[in-house]
Motif scaffolding. Structure first.
Motif, mmCIF file in Angstrom:
data_model
loop_
_atom_site.group_PDB
_atom_site.id
_atom_site.type_symbol
_atom_site.label_atom_id
_atom_site.label_comp_id
_atom_site.label_asym_id
_atom_site.label_seq_id
_atom_site.Cartn_x
_atom_site.Cartn_y
_atom_site.Cartn_z
ATOM 1 N N ASP A 100 0.824 -1.206 0.000
ATOM 2 C CA ASP A 100 0.000 0.000 0.000
ATOM 3 C C ASP A 100 0.862 1.262 0.000
ATOM 4 O O ASP A 100 0.482 2.287 -0.559
ATOM 5 C CB ASP A 100 -0.924 0.013 1.226
ATOM 6 C CG ASP A 100 -1.969 -1.085 1.168
ATOM 7 O OD1 ASP A 100 -2.329 -1.485 0.046
ATOM 8 O OD2 ASP A 100 -2.417 -1.549 2.238
ATOM 9 N N PRO B 154 -0.652 6.527 0.182
ATOM 10 C CA PRO B 154 -0.577 5.507 -0.877
ATOM 11 C C PRO B 154 -0.200 6.122 -2.225
ATOM 12 O O PRO B 154 0.074 7.319 -2.337
ATOM 13 C CB PRO B 154 -1.990 4.938 -0.906
ATOM 14 C CG PRO B 154 -2.852 6.081 -0.456
ATOM 15 C CD PRO B 154 -2.042 6.847 0.536
ATOM 16 N N LYS C 137 6.244 2.377 -6.609
ATOM 17 C CA LYS C 137 5.532 1.306 -5.910
ATOM 18 C C LYS C 137 6.530 0.266 -5.403
ATOM 19 O O LYS C 137 7.607 0.094 -5.967
ATOM 20 C CB LYS C 137 4.541 0.628 -6.843
ATOM 21 C CG LYS C 137 3.403 1.509 -7.315
ATOM 22 C CD LYS C 137 2.485 0.723 -8.246
ATOM 23 C CE LYS C 137 1.341 1.589 -8.748
ATOM 24 N NZ LYS C 137 0.451 0.829 -9.673
#
Length: 541
Positions: A178, A226, A261
């Motif tokens: 996340d 996030p 990410k």
């Protein structure tokens, strides 16, 4: 499929892993081409930490000096306030974490590969792949058109979004965290210590690595922030840093900033028939600890000599399959360790943060544990067991599957030499530690595959052994600890058969049988997902 493939190996991806593999293959006399979608080496540093064992395996082929010359050695890592790991005390010619921008690593390895005759084709995108028992056919496009390439084997070193993996139908299972940290190379008015520094608290985490020129690599994230497509600003970076540090260090003069990410994924298999995977194409994990680049380069060095042996026709049965059986478990360990470290570092509870800090401070305050931690992070304790491992292991002596240090040995004939200097050409090394030279004499029958060395005098690190067979990647293949000379030549011959094939000169290149061949299928359409930023999407290991 063409009756005779045009090339032995095509490597897709010209990042450090693909280029290191190209160097290994070319040095072994295997023709190969590297296809890379990017038109030029990226100026962004991305992966930048080279640990001791990675530099050692690069030094086996003489690549390390070019990297240490442009890198900055960092002697300590601070994993928590009050805790430190000292790399300067570890047993290696490279007792430090070397900060080398990935672009410099790629430039050095690419130049070496080109010098060895490797063709590096940039701006080439793979869009089709088929294989059968005779070889692999690739469909490639550039701005100027499309064409077909054929090869005996294809290795996908094309990163997280590997076209080779997708076109071969290999599952890449795992998850995406996340948290979406910010990555930046910036100056700071109030910089952290001149070490690799990790700070955590309240669900936030920061990693700082000094370049040595006033810039720091900063990775900072918070579990409450996030992924977003919004462009990173200096104001946002300062705010994120303040959440960890408690004050604004005033970042300025950014070279680049991006959001990325964090993935944790592992390919179901590293090989299907004549297609193999290495680096980020095979495994992704949290960047905490800086292991990704190192894991990929060591994939390449493990695979290179095995693939060369297979193509040259002397590989013992099942040798190429040991690439997966040896390297995939290493990736599994890294995935597990980095996942645990990331979850602990970003835990929102102050109790957990305090407990983490107290445990690390107490444990790393002990010299033996600190040395163990440094060796583990540096890759010196990683190894392989199974193939040729004896039933009984004991004591502190060298064991099959363990790293062989770069020892200085005196030769019965010739000047003293370091072991890694003897391994520049990628051969096995047979160390004969007995005066009669019987083991070395046996090894001569294997011609150019084995370098026999009659060692003169005692080598303390090899005490109690009469012979050691060292693999081309610097790990012990076999050791003989039997003091009796009875049957010694037979034992040596058996070990050489097991690892180096049959006696005689190296056979001419011949096609090898495909194993576990699976029909290729086109890449499946992905579900809609926010794309990674350029540093992650363009990452090539």
């Amino acid at each position: 499929m063409a009756p005779t493939p045009e090339q032995s190996v095509i490597i897709v991806g010209a990042g450090p892993t693909g280029l290191a593999l190209a160097c290994e293959l070319a040095a072994a006399g295997v023709s190969c081409t590297v296809l890379e979608r990017r038109t030029e080496v990226s100026g962004q540093s991305r992966a930048m930490a080279l640990y001791s064992r990675t530099l050692e395996v690069l030094d086996l082929r003489g690549h390390a000096d070019a990297l240490t010359a442009v890198g900055r050695p960092v002697g300590r890592m601070l994993p928590a306030q009050g805790a430190s790991i000292d790399f300067t005390a570890i047993d290696s010619p490279f007792p430090a974490l070397y900060v080398v921008p990935q672009s410099r690593t790629e430039e050095a390895l690419q130049q070496r590969a080109i010098d060895l005759g490797v063709i590096v084709q940039r701006g080439a995108e793979l869009f089709g792949l088929e294989q059968d028992a005779t070889g692999v056919r690739l469909q490639v496009r550039t701005e100027s058109g499309e064409w077909e390439e054929t090869a005996d084997y294809v290795v996908g070193c094309d990163g997280a979004h590997s076209a080779v993996r997708e076109l071969s139908g290999i599952a890449f299972r795992g998850r995406t965290y996340d948290i979406a940290p910010i990555l930046a190379d910036v100056r700071l008015e109030t910089p952290p210590p001149d070490d690799v520094t990790i700070l955590t608290g309240g669900g936030a985490m920061m990693v700082s690595i000094p370049f040595g020129d006033g810039f720091h690599r900063i990775a900072v994230g918070h579990r409450d922030h996030p992924w977003t497509r919004d462009e990173v600003t200096l104001e946002e970076l300062a705010e994120r840093l303040k959440e960890v540090l408690g004050f604004d260090p005033k970042p300025h003069d950014p070279r680049w900033m991006a959001r990325f990410k964090i993935h944790q994924r592992l390919a179901d298999q590293y090989r299907t028939g004549r297609v193999l995977l290495a680096g980020d194409a095979a495994h992704l994990h949290s960047p905490l600890g800086g292991q990704g680049l190192n894991l990929g380069i060591q994939d390449a060095v493990n695979l290179g000599w095995k693939l060369a042996a297979t193509l040259q026709g002397w590989a013992p049965a099942g040798l190429l399959d040991t690439y997966q059986s040896e390297r995939r478990p290493q990736a599994q360990k890294i995935l597990k360790a980095t996942d645990h470290a990331t979850r602990m570092a970003t835990h929102p509870s102050p109790v957990v943060t305090g407990l983490r800090r107290a445990v690390l401070t107490r444990l790393l305050g002990r010299r033996k544990i600190q040395k163990f931690a440094g060796e583990t992070l540096s890759g010196l304790r990683a190894g392989y067991a199974g193939r040729g491992r004896p039933a009984v292991l004991g004591g502190a002596r060298l064991r099959p599957g363990q790293r062989v240090p770069d020892l200085a040995v005196a030769q019965a004939e010739g000047a003293p030499v370091r072991l890694y200097e003897l391994m520049r050409d990628g051969r096995f090394l047979l160390l004969d530690l007995r005066e009669d030279g019987g083991a070395a004499a046996v090894a001569e029958a294997w011609g150019s595959r084995v370098c026999p060395v009659r060692v003169d005098g005692d080598v303390p690190r090899l005490s109690g052994l009469s012979a050691v067979l060292v693999r081309p990647d610097g790990y012990a293949a076999w050791v003989d600890s039997t003091s009796s000379t009875t049957g010694r030549e037979a034992r040596v011959r058996q070990a050489l058969h097991r690892w180096c094939g049959t006696e005689g000169p190296t056979p001419q290149r011949q096609p090898a049988p495909a194993a576990d061949s699976a029909p290729a299928r086109p890449a499946q359409e992905k579900p809609a997902e926010a794309p990674d930023t350029e540093p992650a999407a363009a990452d090539r290991t």
